[in-house]
Design an enzyme around this catalytic site. Structure first.
Site, PDB file in Angstrom:
ATOM      1  N   ILE A  84       9.450  -0.170   2.901  1.00  0.00           N
ATOM      2  CA  ILE A  84       9.034  -1.300   3.724  1.00  0.00           C
ATOM      3  C   ILE A  84       8.284  -0.858   4.979  1.00  0.00           C
ATOM      4  O   ILE A  84       7.776  -1.673   5.734  1.00  0.00           O
ATOM      5  CB  ILE A  84      10.279  -2.143   4.083  1.00  0.00           C
ATOM      6  CG1 ILE A  84       9.966  -3.645   4.018  1.00  0.00           C
ATOM      7  CG2 ILE A  84      10.870  -1.766   5.425  1.00  0.00           C
ATOM      8  CD1 ILE A  84       9.793  -4.166   2.633  1.00  0.00           C
ATOM      9  N   LYS A  89       9.603   1.923   7.171  1.00  0.00           N
ATOM     10  CA  LYS A  89      10.460   2.510   8.208  1.00  0.00           C
ATOM     11  C   LYS A  89       9.899   3.823   8.730  1.00  0.00           C
ATOM     12  O   LYS A  89       9.896   4.071   9.941  1.00  0.00           O
ATOM     13  CB  LYS A  89      11.881   2.748   7.676  1.00  0.00           C
ATOM     14  CG  LYS A  89      12.651   1.508   7.323  1.00  0.00           C
ATOM     15  CD  LYS A  89      14.103   1.822   6.995  1.00  0.00           C
ATOM     16  CE  LYS A  89      14.262   2.857   5.897  1.00  0.00           C
ATOM     17  NZ  LYS A  89      13.694   2.409   4.607  1.00  0.00           N
ATOM     18  N   THR A  90       9.434   4.674   7.818  1.00  0.00           N
ATOM     19  CA  THR A  90       8.919   5.980   8.245  1.00  0.00           C
ATOM     20  C   THR A  90       7.635   5.812   9.041  1.00  0.00           C
ATOM     21  O   THR A  90       7.438   6.483  10.062  1.00  0.00           O
ATOM     22  CB  THR A  90       8.675   6.887   7.030  1.00  0.00           C
ATOM     23  OG1 THR A  90       9.899   7.058   6.314  1.00  0.00           O
ATOM     24  CG2 THR A  90       8.162   8.253   7.473  1.00  0.00           C
ATOM     25  N   LYS A 115      16.054  11.907  10.121  1.00  0.00           N
ATOM     26  CA  LYS A 115      16.376  11.095   8.934  1.00  0.00           C
ATOM     27  C   LYS A 115      17.615  11.716   8.307  1.00  0.00           C
ATOM     28  O   LYS A 115      17.515  12.650   7.505  1.00  0.00           O
ATOM     29  CB  LYS A 115      15.214  11.060   7.953  1.00  0.00           C
ATOM     30  CG  LYS A 115      15.409  10.030   6.832  1.00  0.00           C
ATOM     31  CD  LYS A 115      14.171   9.906   5.967  1.00  0.00           C
ATOM     32  CE  LYS A 115      14.405   8.919   4.826  1.00  0.00           C
ATOM     33  NZ  LYS A 115      14.364   7.514   5.284  1.00  0.00           N
ATOM     34  N   ASP A 170       9.057  11.685   3.871  1.00  0.00           N
ATOM     35  CA  ASP A 170       9.440  10.975   5.093  1.00  0.00           C
ATOM     36  C   ASP A 170       9.837  11.952   6.197  1.00  0.00           C
ATOM     37  O   ASP A 170       9.436  11.797   7.357  1.00  0.00           O
ATOM     38  CB  ASP A 170      10.601  10.022   4.814  1.00  0.00           C
ATOM     39  CG  ASP A 170      10.218   8.889   3.878  1.00  0.00           C
ATOM     40  OD1 ASP A 170       9.008   8.710   3.632  1.00  0.00           O
ATOM     41  OD2 ASP A 170      11.129   8.179   3.407  1.00  0.00           O
ATOM     42  N   GLY A 209      16.934   5.202   9.177  1.00  0.00           N
ATOM     43  CA  GLY A 209      17.906   5.002   8.124  1.00  0.00           C
ATOM     44  C   GLY A 209      17.298   5.248   6.755  1.00  0.00           C
ATOM     45  O   GLY A 209      16.165   5.717   6.622  1.00  0.00           O
ATOM     46  N   GLY A 230      16.663   3.273   2.985  1.00  0.00           N
ATOM     47  CA  GLY A 230      16.716   1.972   2.334  1.00  0.00           C
ATOM     48  C   GLY A 230      16.892   0.855   3.346  1.00  0.00           C
ATOM     49  O   GLY A 230      16.354   0.897   4.449  1.00  0.00           O
TER      50      GLY A 230
END
Length: 234
Positions: free
Chosen positions: A18, A20-21, A42, A59, A121, A123
């Site tokens: 989505i 995040k990274t 991470k 990531d 995080g 997922g």
């Protein structure tokens, strides 16, 4: 819950894949532009390739490239697993025991090495890590304010509001949220954004368009230019 540092944040998302990274790397770059030393973390990463005898996760590499400080890989990603699948499943397959206490210990070491630690995080917010631990537990243990990445696509309003409720239920502060374009063909994106702004109990930190730059670094730089961090405690 740990004593909160004023500049550290936990980045979560409304789903996996989505952004995040991208947002975490953008935050690291934007904060560095303000003169702060930065490290990305991470704690749990699933999916790695062996390159020149070293396991690399895309990531984790992106976070390390965006940071101003070089930290030991085993601190940045204390649980780097090989298979790209749900972390609790991979951990069992690869005989890895994910420990919240170890994640907390690694985070504490990183806080001595930079002004800012951005923790990403894995997922969504409540992804299981083992039979007794999930990412919400991890966020709660670290005690950091949360930045929520909302993937702008059909269904994002419910996903975002449910995630915000889960964050509040853990006693954590939603410090802000970022709208990241996942579906360029989403109908009524402005109206969806307005609905989110009216309902999420935190400021919008930026709206990121679909970025088609070829490299992780250039994507992160473009995303950083879309962020407004004036709402954050810096």
């Amino acid at each position: 819950m740990m004593l909160q540092r004023p500049h550290d944040y936990f980045v979560t998302g409304t789903d996996t894949e989505i952004g995040k990274t991208l947002v975490s790397a953008a935050l690291l770059l934007a904060l560095a532009q303000r003169g702060q030393s930065t490290i990305g973390m991470k704690p749990v990463a699933a999916g790695a390739d062996l390159i020149d005898g070293v396991w690399h996760n895309e990531d984790v590499d992106a976070l390390m490239a965006a940071a101003t400080m070089r930290a030991a890989p085993e601190l940045v990603a204390p649980y780097l697993m090989q298979t790209p699948a749900a972390p609790h499943i991979v951990a069992e397959l690869e005989n890895v025991t994910i420990s919240g206490a170890h994640i907390q210990s690694c985070y504490q070491v990183l806080t001595t090495q930079a002004d800012v630690v951005i923790v990403e995080g894995v997922g969504g917010f409540c992804v299981p890590l083992n039979a007794d631990l999930d990412t919400a537990d991890m966020a709660q243990t670290l005690g950091l304010p949360v930045i929520l990445v909302v993937g702008m696509r059909l269904g994002c309003i419910s996903h975002a509001l449910l995630t915000a409720e889960a964050i509040a239920a853990r006693g954590l502060k939603l410090a802000g949220w970022v709208a990241n374009t996942v579906d360029e063909n989403m109908l009524y994106p402005d109206e969806n954004l307005a609905a989110l702004r009216a309902r999420l109990p935190a400021p919008l930190l930026g709206r990121i368009p679909r970025i088609n730059e070829l490299t992780q670094t250039r994507r992160a730089q473009a995303a950083a230019a879309c962020l407004n961090l004036n709402f954050l405690t810096l």
